[in-house]
Design an enzyme around this catalytic site. Structure first.
Site, PDB file in Angstrom:
ATOM      1  N   PHE A  22       1.665 -42.080  -5.890  1.00  0.00           N
ATOM      2  CA  PHE A  22       1.007 -42.017  -7.197  1.00  0.00           C
ATOM      3  C   PHE A  22       1.434 -40.732  -7.899  1.00  0.00           C
ATOM      4  O   PHE A  22       1.486 -39.674  -7.288  1.00  0.00           O
ATOM      5  CB  PHE A  22      -0.518 -42.068  -7.026  1.00  0.00           C
ATOM      6  CG  PHE A  22      -1.251 -42.402  -8.288  1.00  0.00           C
ATOM      7  CD1 PHE A  22      -1.309 -43.705  -8.748  1.00  0.00           C
ATOM      8  CD2 PHE A  22      -1.874 -41.416  -9.023  1.00  0.00           C
ATOM      9  CE1 PHE A  22      -1.979 -44.021  -9.918  1.00  0.00           C
ATOM     10  CE2 PHE A  22      -2.553 -41.718 -10.194  1.00  0.00           C
ATOM     11  CZ  PHE A  22      -2.600 -43.017 -10.642  1.00  0.00           C
ATOM     12  N   ASN A  23       1.766 -40.817  -9.157  1.00  0.00           N
ATOM     13  CA  ASN A  23       2.325 -39.693  -9.925  1.00  0.00           C
ATOM     14  C   ASN A  23       3.671 -39.251  -9.351  1.00  0.00           C
ATOM     15  O   ASN A  23       3.976 -38.060  -9.261  1.00  0.00           O
ATOM     16  CB  ASN A  23       1.357 -38.499  -9.980  1.00  0.00           C
ATOM     17  CG  ASN A  23       0.138 -38.769 -10.818  1.00  0.00           C
ATOM     18  OD1 ASN A  23       0.233 -39.339 -11.898  1.00  0.00           O
ATOM     19  ND2 ASN A  23      -1.020 -38.378 -10.323  1.00  0.00           N
ATOM     20  N   THR A  86     -13.088 -39.698 -15.463  1.00  0.00           N
ATOM     21  CA  THR A  86     -14.186 -40.026 -14.549  1.00  0.00           C
ATOM     22  C   THR A  86     -14.254 -39.026 -13.398  1.00  0.00           C
ATOM     23  O   THR A  86     -13.411 -38.136 -13.280  1.00  0.00           O
ATOM     24  CB  THR A  86     -13.997 -41.445 -13.964  1.00  0.00           C
ATOM     25  OG1 THR A  86     -12.857 -41.429 -13.095  1.00  0.00           O
ATOM     26  CG2 THR A  86     -13.791 -42.473 -15.075  1.00  0.00           C
ATOM     27  N   HIS A  88     -13.611 -39.660 -10.370  1.00  0.00           N
ATOM     28  CA  HIS A  88     -12.661 -40.069  -9.325  1.00  0.00           C
ATOM     29  C   HIS A  88     -11.832 -38.885  -8.833  1.00  0.00           C
ATOM     30  O   HIS A  88     -11.585 -38.728  -7.630  1.00  0.00           O
ATOM     31  CB  HIS A  88     -11.752 -41.177  -9.885  1.00  0.00           C
ATOM     32  CG  HIS A  88     -10.791 -41.727  -8.901  1.00  0.00           C
ATOM     33  ND1 HIS A  88      -9.455 -41.396  -8.900  1.00  0.00           N
ATOM     34  CD2 HIS A  88     -10.972 -42.587  -7.875  1.00  0.00           C
ATOM     35  CE1 HIS A  88      -8.853 -42.026  -7.919  1.00  0.00           C
ATOM     36  NE2 HIS A  88      -9.743 -42.759  -7.277  1.00  0.00           N
ATOM     37  N   ARG A 127       3.984 -27.042 -12.059  1.00  0.00           N
ATOM     38  CA  ARG A 127       3.951 -26.752 -10.624  1.00  0.00           C
ATOM     39  C   ARG A 127       4.999 -27.538  -9.845  1.00  0.00           C
ATOM     40  O   ARG A 127       5.102 -27.402  -8.625  1.00  0.00           O
ATOM     41  CB  ARG A 127       2.545 -27.025 -10.082  1.00  0.00           C
ATOM     42  CG  ARG A 127       1.593 -25.924 -10.516  1.00  0.00           C
ATOM     43  CD  ARG A 127       0.150 -26.361 -10.607  1.00  0.00           C
ATOM     44  NE  ARG A 127      -0.694 -25.250 -11.061  1.00  0.00           N
ATOM     45  CZ  ARG A 127      -0.799 -24.831 -12.314  1.00  0.00           C
ATOM     46  NH1 ARG A 127      -0.096 -25.405 -13.270  1.00  0.00           N
ATOM     47  NH2 ARG A 127      -1.585 -23.824 -12.636  1.00  0.00           N
TER      48      ARG A 127
END
Length: 154
Positions: A22-23, A86, A88, A127
């Site tokens: 993810f990402n 959210t 999350h 980063r």
């Protein structure tokens, strides 16, 4: 007084890397930075294993499994969690951090926390090799140092 510390010589070390998909526009850059740093410090390319998992929440599971094999001198975890609208983000960050610490503490293998947690995409990009350096590089250097420190206790 005796000072015990690990050195930054990677020769002979076997390193596992767990990467969250993810990402991946960020995590792939973190992985490239980590691999480059490991090679520059003498780790052989054949002594680096990379396991991909769906996201940051799944990283601790794979890191613990890798560490339990006792084939690795250190495990590097790489992921990216970017805050959304959210809660999350908070759950994923907290549980990933706890799980990574638990993997190291229960297996006796250094597990390096390399999950970039940011407020926005810009901070994540910084980063991953721009303004704030590449956190994958930092994690690789930490893994080498901790692996060698761990060996000094054996």
């Amino acid at each position: 007084m005796n000072i015990i510390q690990g050195n930054l010589v990677g020769t002979g070390l076997k390193i596992g890397i767990v990467v969250g998909r993810f990402n991946d526009f960020i995590t792939s850059k973190l992985l490239s930075g980590a691999e480059d740093a490991l090679l520059r410090h003498g780790v052989d390319t054949n002594d680096i294993d990379v396991a991909w998992v769906p996201g940051a929440f799944e990283i601790p599971f794979a890191a613990k499994k890798m560490a339990e094999t006792k084939k690795y001198d250190a495990i590097i975890t790489l992921g990216t969690v970017i805050r959304g609208a959210t809660t999350h983000y908070d759950y994923v960050c907290n549980e990933a951090a706890k799980g990574i610490a638990q993997a190291a503490n229960t297996t006796g293998v250094p597990v390096i926390f390399g999950i970039v947690t940011t407020e926005n995409i810009e901070q994540a990009i910084e980063r991953a090799g721009t303004k704030a350096g590449n956190k994958g590089v930092d994690c690789a250097v930490s893994a080498i140092e901790m692996a060698n420190l761990n060996r000094s206790f054996e």
